[in-house]
Enzyme design. Structure first.
Site, short mmCIF file in Angstrom:
data_model
loop_
_atom_site.label_atom_id
_atom_site.label_comp_id
_atom_site.label_asym_id
_atom_site.label_seq_id
_atom_site.Cartn_x
_atom_site.Cartn_y
_atom_site.Cartn_z
N GLU A 89 11.81 50.97 34.70
CA GLU A 89 11.60 50.64 35.27
C GLU A 89 10.52 51.62 37.07
O GLU A 89 11.17 52.47 37.04
CB GLU A 89 11.59 49.11 36.10
N CYS A 102 8.63 54.45 43.77
CA CYS A 102 9.99 54.29 43.45
C CYS A 102 10.05 54.52 41.80
O CYS A 102 9.54 53.72 41.16
CB CYS A 102 11.35 52.96 43.69
N CYS A 109 22.17 54.05 33.47
CA CYS A 109 23.56 54.72 34.44
C CYS A 109 24.36 54.84 34.20
O CYS A 109 24.95 54.00 33.36
CB CYS A 109 22.81 54.41 36.34
N CYS A 113 28.10 51.79 39.43
CA CYS A 113 28.92 51.23 40.87
C CYS A 113 28.66 49.50 40.79
O CYS A 113 27.87 48.83 40.37
CB CYS A 113 27.53 51.35 42.23
N CYS A 116 25.63 46.99 40.79
CA CYS A 116 24.04 47.23 40.41
C CYS A 116 23.76 47.05 39.35
O CYS A 116 24.65 47.30 38.10
CB CYS A 116 23.31 49.14 40.40
N GLY A 162 18.85 54.84 37.71
CA GLY A 162 19.55 56.34 37.43
C GLY A 162 20.03 56.88 37.84
O GLY A 162 19.67 56.49 39.45
N GLU A 163 20.51 58.86 38.08
CA GLU A 163 21.35 59.06 39.56
C GLU A 163 20.34 59.78 39.45
O GLU A 163 21.20 60.86 38.30
CB GLU A 163 22.87 59.06 38.61
N SER A 194 17.15 60.26 46.17
CA SER A 194 19.15 59.38 46.70
C SER A 194 20.01 59.17 45.67
O SER A 194 19.83 59.07 43.71
CB SER A 194 18.50 58.24 46.90
N SER A 217 24.02 57.58 48.90
CA SER A 217 24.13 55.75 49.11
C SER A 217 25.68 55.45 49.73
O SER A 217 26.89 56.12 48.24
CB SER A 217 24.54 55.22 48.15
N LEU A 218 26.01 55.86 50.81
CA LEU A 218 27.61 55.56 50.75
C LEU A 218 27.97 54.43 50.65
O LEU A 218 29.12 54.48 50.12
CB LEU A 218 27.98 56.00 52.82
N HIS A 219 28.05 53.24 51.59
CA HIS A 219 27.90 51.45 51.44
C HIS A 219 29.65 51.31 51.62
O HIS A 219 29.96 50.53 51.89
CB HIS A 219 28.01 51.45 49.91
N ASN A 293 20.72 42.98 47.35
CA ASN A 293 19.87 42.03 45.71
C ASN A 293 21.12 41.09 45.10
O ASN A 293 21.70 42.16 44.30
CB ASN A 293 18.92 42.71 45.45
N CYS A 336 17.23 47.83 41.61
CA CYS A 336 17.87 48.42 41.09
C CYS A 336 17.89 48.17 39.71
O CYS A 336 18.93 47.55 38.85
CB CYS A 336 18.35 49.13 40.89
N1 SAH Z 1 21.83 56.60 41.38
C1 SAH Z 1 20.94 56.63 43.31
C2 SAH Z 1 19.75 56.69 43.11
C3 SAH Z 1 19.31 54.92 42.27
S1 SAH Z 1 19.78 53.53 42.99
C4 SAH Z 1 21.30 56.03 44.39
O1 SAH Z 1 23.15 55.70 43.77
O2 SAH Z 1 21.42 56.35 44.94
C5 SAH Z 1 18.71 53.03 44.58
C6 SAH Z 1 19.55 52.47 46.05
O3 SAH Z 1 19.44 51.09 45.77
C7 SAH Z 1 20.88 53.27 45.84
O4 SAH Z 1 21.57 53.48 47.23
C8 SAH Z 1 21.56 52.13 44.81
O5 SAH Z 1 23.22 51.67 46.09
C9 SAH Z 1 20.59 50.48 45.73
N2 SAH Z 1 21.71 50.04 45.11
C10 SAH Z 1 21.81 49.23 43.56
N3 SAH Z 1 21.38 47.92 43.32
C11 SAH Z 1 21.41 47.10 44.13
C12 SAH Z 1 21.92 45.50 44.49
N4 SAH Z 1 21.95 45.02 43.95
N5 SAH Z 1 21.75 45.90 46.02
C13 SAH Z 1 20.90 46.45 46.74
N6 SAH Z 1 21.29 47.70 46.97
C14 SAH Z 1 20.93 48.23 45.42
#
Ligand code: SAH
Length: 357
Positions: A89, A102, A109, A113, A116, A162-163, A194, A217-219, A293, A336
């Site tokens: 997608e 995007c 992937c 995480c 995700c 994907g990463e 990203s 993506s630090l989080h 999300n 995602c």
């Molecule tokens: N793998 C890469 C790029 C794809 S994800 C990465 O981790 O950066 C793009 C962004 O969406 C990342 O910051 C990811 O952590 C975030 N993301 C994934 N699932 C999400 C969700 N359910 N709600 C909000 N952000 C999300």
């Protein structure tokens, strides 16, 4: 086995044509037509025999749009079918300054995480450079765009499923194909990559002479807490990530961005805000806060808008440059991997029903 023609750069196309005993100038014609969204059958500027010859070795087109969902806010979600039957997608976001697409870089992937949807069934396979490029080509065409001043996509973000740095060579080739003057000609400066923080590849990327915007993506700023939501944190610590980002800034002169998903009781706490400030104050970076999300397969909750703005206020007061990303495409499974996942589940259900009846 047939191949995808969008995987080839000009030099590679020239050598294919040479093997066929054709004129090398045809390479540019083929490359430009493919970049503009033509299938091989549509490239009528080349002789019919060459088209037929190409179709023996290559698929007529790399991917097809099989579904679109348009949000009230104008965001469009695309479901693409690849030649091996996999679906991926992409999301088109419309901004005042232009259209951002995007793109996905892998089918599934393997980062796992916790929040995700893309990673729920793990990695199916890497996407090739031409498959990633074809997402941009297909949406540009869908919008009625062409090449050069007729191009409809101004920016590309590698933030779909994907990463990207786990598919390093294909992703770097994709960025080069995308920026090709005879193709879509999207500058790497308008591309954001990203990553969940694959440090080794972040150092490698800094040497590519491709000035893409690096986003991490630090989080969570605490390693022990980050490990609970991002298994990749077992491989690289937050301080290693910041070092790799600083190196990227030194080598490319480009400010880096951290993405930070606000998860109730996990990442949206006062302690996290304080630690982010301690780690990042004075760094050439920006923090992009993202509302979670919610995905029904996990039990994580987002926070209210009021609390999100409060968290943003804490970072700003602490001297960080930060923004809260506006909500987009919420009504169309914006996060995602959600759309692909729903599509796969629906098709499986249909198949099961058919088998039962
Ligand atoms: N793998 C890469 C790029 C794809 S994800 C990465 O981790 O950066 C793009 C962004 O969406 C990342 O910051 C990811 O952590 C975030 N993301 C994934 N699932 C999400 C969700 N359910 N709600 C909000 N952000 C999300």
């Amino acid at each position: 086995m047939k191949k995808n023609i969008s995987d080839y750069n000009l030099i590679e196309l020239e050598s294919i044509l040479k093997e066929y005993g054709e004129k090398p100038f045809r390479a540019k014609q083929i490359f430009s037509f493919v970049s503009a969204g033509s299938s091989i059958s549509d490239i009528t500027v080349i002789p019919k025999e060459l088209r037929e010859r190409l179709k023996e070795d290559f698929f007529d087109s790399t991917l097809t749009i099989i579904k679109t969902l348009t949000s009230k806010d104008g965001t469009i979600k695309f479901l693409f079918l690849l030649n091996d039957g996999n679906v991926i997608e992409g999301v088109l976001m419309k901004y005042k300054y232009g259209n951002t697409l995007c793109v996905s870089t892998q089918v599934g992937c393997r980062m796992h995480c916790a929040f995700c949807a893309s990673t729920i069934n793990g990695l199916v396979r890497n996407m090739s450079a031409g498959e990633i490029l074809s997402e941009v080509i297909a949406v540009n065409k869908y919008l009625g765009g062409g090449l050069s001043d007729k191009r409809q996509i101004t920016n590309v973000v590698l933030m779909g499923s994907g990463e990207p740095l786990d598919n390093y060579d294909n992703v770097v080739k994709f960025i080069r194909l995308l920026s090709e003057k005879d193709g879509l000609n999207v500058s790497p400066r308008n591309v954001s990559l990203s990553t969940s923080g694959l440090c080794k590849e972040m150092y490698k990327l800094a040497e590519e002479k491709l000035p893409v915007n690096l986003t991490v993506s630090l989080h969570n700023p605490f390693d022990s807490e980050r490990k609970k939501i991002m298994p990749v944190a077992n491989k690289y610590s937050v301080s290693e990530i910041i070092k790799a980002c600083d190196n990227y800034f030194e080598k490319t002169g480009r400010r880096y961005i951290f993405e930070y998903v606000l998860i109730k009781d996990k990442t949206a706490t006062k302690e996290c805000a304080d630690e982010l400030i301690r780690l990042l104050k004075g760094k050439p970076c920006h923090v992009n806060l993202i509302r979670l999300n919610e995905v029904k397969e996990n039990n994580l909750s987002g926070i209210s808008d009021k609390d999100a703005y409060r968290f943003l206020g804490l970072l700003e007061k602490g001297g960080l440059s930060a923004t809260l990303r506006r909500k987009i495409g919420e009504d169309i499974d914006g996060a995602c991997g959600q759309l692909r996942r729903r599509y796969i589940m629906e098709t499986e259900e249909k198949r099961r029903e058919e088998n039962e009846s």
